[in-house]
Scaffold this motif. Sequence first.
Motif, mmCIF file in Angstrom:
data_model
loop_
_atom_site.group_PDB
_atom_site.id
_atom_site.type_symbol
_atom_site.label_atom_id
_atom_site.label_comp_id
_atom_site.label_asym_id
_atom_site.label_seq_id
_atom_site.Cartn_x
_atom_site.Cartn_y
_atom_site.Cartn_z
ATOM 1 N N GLN A 10 81.316 106.208 -4.325
ATOM 2 C CA GLN A 10 82.217 107.315 -3.997
ATOM 3 C C GLN A 10 82.924 107.812 -5.252
ATOM 4 N N PHE A 11 83.403 106.879 -6.090
ATOM 5 C CA PHE A 11 84.028 107.276 -7.353
ATOM 6 C C PHE A 11 83.036 108.084 -8.192
ATOM 7 N N VAL A 12 81.793 107.618 -8.236
ATOM 8 C CA VAL A 12 80.779 108.304 -9.039
ATOM 9 C C VAL A 12 80.544 109.711 -8.505
ATOM 10 N N GLU A 13 80.375 109.838 -7.201
ATOM 11 C CA GLU A 13 80.077 111.144 -6.621
ATOM 12 C C GLU A 13 81.258 112.110 -6.711
ATOM 13 N N GLU A 14 82.490 111.603 -6.588
ATOM 14 C CA GLU A 14 83.654 112.477 -6.529
ATOM 15 C C GLU A 14 84.303 112.738 -7.886
ATOM 16 N N GLU A 15 84.228 111.781 -8.828
ATOM 17 C CA GLU A 15 84.946 111.930 -10.088
ATOM 18 C C GLU A 15 84.055 111.786 -11.317
ATOM 19 N N ILE A 16 83.288 110.715 -11.371
ATOM 20 C CA ILE A 16 82.512 110.406 -12.574
ATOM 21 C C ILE A 16 81.367 111.395 -12.759
ATOM 22 N N GLY A 17 80.589 111.604 -11.715
ATOM 23 C CA GLY A 17 79.452 112.520 -11.791
ATOM 24 C C GLY A 17 79.833 113.913 -12.246
ATOM 25 N N PRO A 18 80.819 114.544 -11.591
ATOM 26 C CA PRO A 18 81.213 115.890 -12.029
ATOM 27 C C PRO A 18 81.640 115.944 -13.494
ATOM 28 N N ARG A 19 82.293 114.885 -14.000
ATOM 29 C CA ARG A 19 82.711 114.879 -15.411
ATOM 30 C C ARG A 19 81.497 114.774 -16.329
ATOM 31 N N LEU A 20 80.562 113.890 -16.012
ATOM 32 C CA LEU A 20 79.379 113.712 -16.861
ATOM 33 C C LEU A 20 78.437 114.909 -16.790
ATOM 34 N N GLU A 21 78.389 115.584 -15.664
ATOM 35 C CA GLU A 21 77.520 116.759 -15.529
ATOM 36 C C GLU A 21 78.001 117.922 -16.382
ATOM 37 N N ARG A 22 79.262 117.910 -16.823
ATOM 38 C CA ARG A 22 79.791 118.973 -17.702
ATOM 39 C C ARG A 22 79.398 118.767 -19.162
ATOM 40 N N VAL A 23 78.807 117.621 -19.490
ATOM 41 C CA VAL A 23 78.402 117.342 -20.870
ATOM 42 C C VAL A 23 77.233 118.242 -21.238
ATOM 43 N N ASP A 24 77.309 118.905 -22.401
ATOM 44 C CA ASP A 24 76.208 119.747 -22.870
ATOM 45 C C ASP A 24 74.943 118.916 -23.003
ATOM 46 N N GLU A 160 87.366 108.881 -21.626
ATOM 47 C CA GLU A 160 88.399 109.616 -20.879
ATOM 48 C C GLU A 160 88.545 109.064 -19.467
ATOM 49 N N LEU A 161 87.404 108.853 -18.784
ATOM 50 C CA LEU A 161 87.438 108.317 -17.418
ATOM 51 C C LEU A 161 88.006 106.903 -17.397
ATOM 52 N N ASN A 162 87.586 106.057 -18.338
ATOM 53 C CA ASN A 162 88.113 104.686 -18.385
ATOM 54 C C ASN A 162 89.627 104.691 -18.589
ATOM 55 N N GLN A 163 90.121 105.578 -19.462
ATOM 56 C CA GLN A 163 91.564 105.691 -19.681
ATOM 57 C C GLN A 163 92.263 106.114 -18.397
ATOM 58 N N ARG A 164 91.690 107.090 -17.716
ATOM 59 C CA ARG A 164 92.271 107.573 -16.455
ATOM 60 C C ARG A 164 92.350 106.450 -15.426
ATOM 61 N N GLU A 167 95.137 104.032 -16.327
ATOM 62 C CA GLU A 167 96.448 104.627 -15.995
ATOM 63 C C GLU A 167 96.722 104.576 -14.499
ATOM 64 N N ARG A 168 95.697 104.641 -13.689
ATOM 65 C CA ARG A 168 95.848 104.586 -12.230
ATOM 66 C C ARG A 168 95.790 103.151 -11.706
ATOM 67 N N ASN A 169 95.696 102.185 -12.626
ATOM 68 C CA ASN A 169 95.598 100.767 -12.265
ATOM 69 C C ASN A 169 94.431 100.478 -11.326
ATOM 70 N N LEU A 170 93.302 101.137 -11.586
ATOM 71 C CA LEU A 170 92.095 100.901 -10.802
ATOM 72 C C LEU A 170 91.199 99.916 -11.539
ATOM 73 N N ASP A 171 90.643 98.991 -10.810
ATOM 74 C CA ASP A 171 89.730 97.999 -11.384
ATOM 75 C C ASP A 171 88.332 98.612 -11.444
ATOM 76 N N LEU A 172 88.174 99.549 -12.363
ATOM 77 C CA LEU A 172 86.908 100.260 -12.506
ATOM 78 C C LEU A 172 86.732 100.599 -13.977
ATOM 79 N N ARG A 173 85.558 100.249 -14.520
ATOM 80 C CA ARG A 173 85.295 100.513 -15.932
ATOM 81 C C ARG A 173 83.845 100.909 -16.095
ATOM 82 N N LEU A 174 83.629 101.988 -16.842
ATOM 83 C CA LEU A 174 82.279 102.449 -17.142
ATOM 84 C C LEU A 174 81.836 101.811 -18.449
ATOM 85 N N LYS A 175 80.609 101.292 -18.452
ATOM 86 C CA LYS A 175 80.094 100.613 -19.635
ATOM 87 C C LYS A 175 78.628 101.004 -19.839
ATOM 88 N N PRO A 176 78.319 101.673 -20.949
ATOM 89 C CA PRO A 176 76.915 102.025 -21.224
ATOM 90 C C PRO A 176 76.076 100.754 -21.416
#
Length: 198
Positions: A10-24, A160-164, A167-176
Amino acid sequence: SHYEPNRIRQFVEEEIGPRLERVDGVANLLLVGGSVREIRVLIDPDRLAARGVTFAELTSALQRGHVDLRDGTVETPAMQLTVRTEGRSASLEKIGDIVVRRNEKGTVHVRDVADLSDSFREGGTTVHTSGQPTVAIGIGRETGANVVDMIEEADAGIAELNQRYRERNLDLRLKPVHRDTEYLNQAMDFVKNNLLLG
């Protein structure tokens, strides 16, 4: 993360995906792990009949409310529809508030003729990291896009997403876990070394 893969998705579909899709240079994203969120509309035929509402009127109202209907299963004693929302997070309350019919006898909402439940599509995919179920995101590159620039910009988005999330105290981290640039950098180093030796 301690979140279940369905919640991570859900996080990916609602927040992460839209942010990554904006990358050139990003053509698409491939998600593996978890299941797609669905809202099930459990239609009560007795409640439909009591309010004089037809099945067609109900499905038409849901479509006017900007939801997609996936083929549901006919169950006894009720019918079930599965609802998908296009690119938006829908709540049970918003779908329940959709007006099916309004006339001199009053207003009939979806919640008046059906029960709603928030669930996930059956048959999701599974991926593990360090032995824990999670969600993996593959980034597809547009033809002709500069891989190095695209990955640098994606890394900035990930930071940017990891920082966000911190800040929201969510136990979620993106790692390539894999990058095409690793191979490219190794190949460039190989060529540079050979040029120096030559």
